[in-house]
Design a protein around this motif. Structure first.
Motif, PDB file in Angstrom:
ATOM      1  N   ALA A  67       0.822  -1.214   0.000  1.00 40.52           N
ATOM      2  CA  ALA A  67       0.000   0.000   0.000  1.00 40.52           C
ATOM      3  C   ALA A  67       0.854   1.261   0.000  1.00 40.52           C
ATOM      4  N   TRP A  68       2.051   1.166   0.558  1.00 41.95           N
ATOM      5  CA  TRP A  68       2.907   2.353   0.696  1.00 41.95           C
ATOM      6  C   TRP A  68       3.262   2.964  -0.654  1.00 41.95           C
ATOM      7  N   HIS A  69       3.383   2.114  -1.680  1.00 39.81           N
ATOM      8  CA  HIS A  69       3.705   2.652  -3.003  1.00 39.81           C
ATOM      9  C   HIS A  69       2.579   2.399  -4.004  1.00 39.81           C
ATOM     10  N   ALA A  70       1.339   2.270  -3.492  1.00 45.03           N
ATOM     11  CA  ALA A  70       0.188   2.093  -4.370  1.00 45.03           C
ATOM     12  C   ALA A  70      -0.231   3.427  -4.973  1.00 45.03           C
ATOM     13  N   ASP A  71      -0.634   3.396  -6.222  1.00 49.57           N
ATOM     14  CA  ASP A  71      -1.127   4.597  -6.909  1.00 49.57           C
ATOM     15  C   ASP A  71      -2.635   4.739  -6.710  1.00 49.57           C
ATOM     16  N   ASP A  72      -3.178   5.785  -7.313  1.00 52.06           N
ATOM     17  CA  ASP A  72      -4.625   5.990  -7.258  1.00 52.06           C
ATOM     18  C   ASP A  72      -5.353   4.791  -7.859  1.00 52.06           C
ATOM     19  N   SER A  73      -6.513   4.489  -7.317  1.00 54.13           N
ATOM     20  CA  SER A  73      -7.325   3.386  -7.813  1.00 54.13           C
ATOM     21  C   SER A  73      -8.792   3.763  -7.655  1.00 54.13           C
ATOM     22  N   PRO A  74      -9.698   2.950  -8.201  1.00 53.03           N
ATOM     23  CA  PRO A  74     -11.128   3.238  -8.001  1.00 53.03           C
ATOM     24  C   PRO A  74     -11.562   3.166  -6.545  1.00 53.03           C
ATOM     25  N   TRP A  75     -10.724   2.621  -5.660  1.00 55.10           N
ATOM     26  CA  TRP A  75     -11.096   2.469  -4.254  1.00 55.10           C
ATOM     27  C   TRP A  75     -10.415   3.475  -3.330  1.00 55.10           C
TER      28      TRP A  75
END
Length: 425
Positions: A67-75
């Motif tokens: 999650a620390w390097h997750a980009d934008d998502s629909p959620w």
């Protein structure tokens, strides 16, 4: 020829002056043994709980790192929190059921093809989460994650009891460890129904193995309103009944048990279609459930086994593509015939085989297939029986942990592909 005074020490395999000297590794090992000694006398449920807690902490760390390097998502936006990060994909569909229940009609496009909708997801998990939310006042993200995690612990405790029918305590505990650290085991703490279904499945198999047929019926009911496992379970009950009837001269099979086993077989077969019939009854559409399920594969109706051959063609071409599903069946048959696999008993081995056959018949192979393999958890005990060596077993846990990192990083991230969406877990 004479030997020097120190030669004997080298012949014995020790350097001069090395006798009685402990290495750092030896001392650490002894210290670890002293620290863990009280656990040897701990009750089985505490050992299972500690193994499960360790596995879930590992998964928690993997999710946080991803999650620390997750980009934008629909959620959610970039670098979402833990509960936001795990509340995606199928968890979103369960949340819709949690909030609004099921639609009264199947949503369809102008051509009549069904859209993806809530009827593909079974009701037990969101209903239990709704009960927990009513008691605690929590919202879906916290209540869903808590329910899944607690159900996962219940599943591991039940799996240990199931494995004890075929293995000594130490081997049964290692089997639980293999299940708890399995590459897709992170799903046990995500608001999906996998952990709840796993608990009911392990309980139903345990009662079946012990011959408690009447007690198994309510558990089978709960299993069949949690996950689509009714068809292979009915098949394994029929297998159990046939084996007990065949051995009736060596092992008593009284009439009351015969009646109970037959009733359980029939009840399991009926429950296999219960959710499909419920969708028909509520929506008034006979194909409500099957149309919904096939909506995820672009429609076209349900044709048994066909999607696996199509996937094989997509992977390696029209010449060798149709061979891939056949090769998979051959490999599975060889594995199931191994000595270690036969030690888990005909019911557990039969369940694994029936479930795999069920997946081949109805599943459209995709990235979610890895998660769908979790109900074949009895093979974890067969993997334990492959070798008693601790080095082998610890290596399996290390390999599972590394593959869990791969699974979360690959499938839990939102990365657009050519079709405009990512691969779901």
């Amino acid at each position: 020829m004479s030997r020097g005074p120190g030669a004997g020490a080298f012949v014995a395999g020790r350097a001069p002056g090395a006798r009685q000297k402990q290495t750092i590794n030896d001392r650490l090992y002894l210290l670890l043994r002293r620290l863990l000694a009280p656990l040897r006398r701990a009750p089985w449920w505490l050992k299972v709980t500690l193994v499960y807690a360790a596995a879930r902490l590992v998964s928690y760390g993997i999710f946080l790192g991803s999650a620390w390097h997750a980009d934008d998502s629909p959620w959610g936006g970039r670098q979402p929190g833990y509960l936001t990060f795990i509340n995606r994909w199928d968890a979103g569909w369960y949340e819709r059921i949690f909030n609004n229940g099921y639609p009264q009609a199947i949503p369809r496009d102008p051509d009549g093809a069904a859209y993806a909708n809530e009827w593909a997801f079974y009701p037990a998990f969101p209903l239990l989460v709704r009960g927990l939310a009513a008691i605690t006042g929590w919202g879906w993200p916290a209540a869903g994650a808590m329910m899944a995690t607690v159900a996962g612990l219940a599943a591991m405790l039940m799996i240990y009891l199931l494995f004890r029918n075929f293995a000594a305590p130490a081997n049964a505990l290692w089997g639980v460890a293999f299940c708890a650290f399995f590459p897709v085991s992170a799903i046990l703490q995500v608001p999906y129904a996998e952990s709840l279904g796993l608990f009911f499945l392990a309980a139903a198999l345990h009662l079946l193995v012990r011959g408690k047929y009447w007690a198994a019926m309510p558990v089978v009911f709960l299993l069949c309103v949690s996950r689509p496992a009714g068809v292979p379970f009915a098949a394994v009950v029929a297998l159990h009944l046939a084996l007990r009837w065949r051995r009736r001269h060596q092992e008593p099979f009284p009439a009351r048990d015969v009646i109970a086993a037959v009733v359980l077989t029939a009840f399991s077969a009926v429950m296999a279609f219960a959710w499909m019939l419920t969708a028909w009854w509520v929506t008034g559409e006979r194909n409500a459930y099957t149309d919904t399920e096939t909506a995820w594969r672009g429609g076209g109706g349900l044709v048994l086994f066909k999607p696996w051959f199509e996937a094989g063609v997509d992977l390696v071409g029209p010449l060798w593509g149709p061979v891939l599903p056949v090769l998979l069946v051959v490999i599975a048959a060889l594995c199931f015939n191994a000595r270690a696999a036969r030690r888990i008993g005909p019911e557990l081995l039969g369940w694994s085989g029936m479930y795999l056959l069920y997946l081949l018949a109805v599943l459209h192979p995709q990235s979610s297939t890895f998660r769908m393999l979790l109900p074949m958890f009895p093979l974890a005990l067969a993997a334990v029986f492959l070798s008693p060596a601790r080095a082998y077993r610890w290596c399996v846990l290390a390999m599972f942990t590394l593959l869990q990192i791969v699974w979360v990083e690959w499938l839990w991230q939102w990365v657009a592909i050519t079709t405009g969406q990512t691969w779901p877990p």
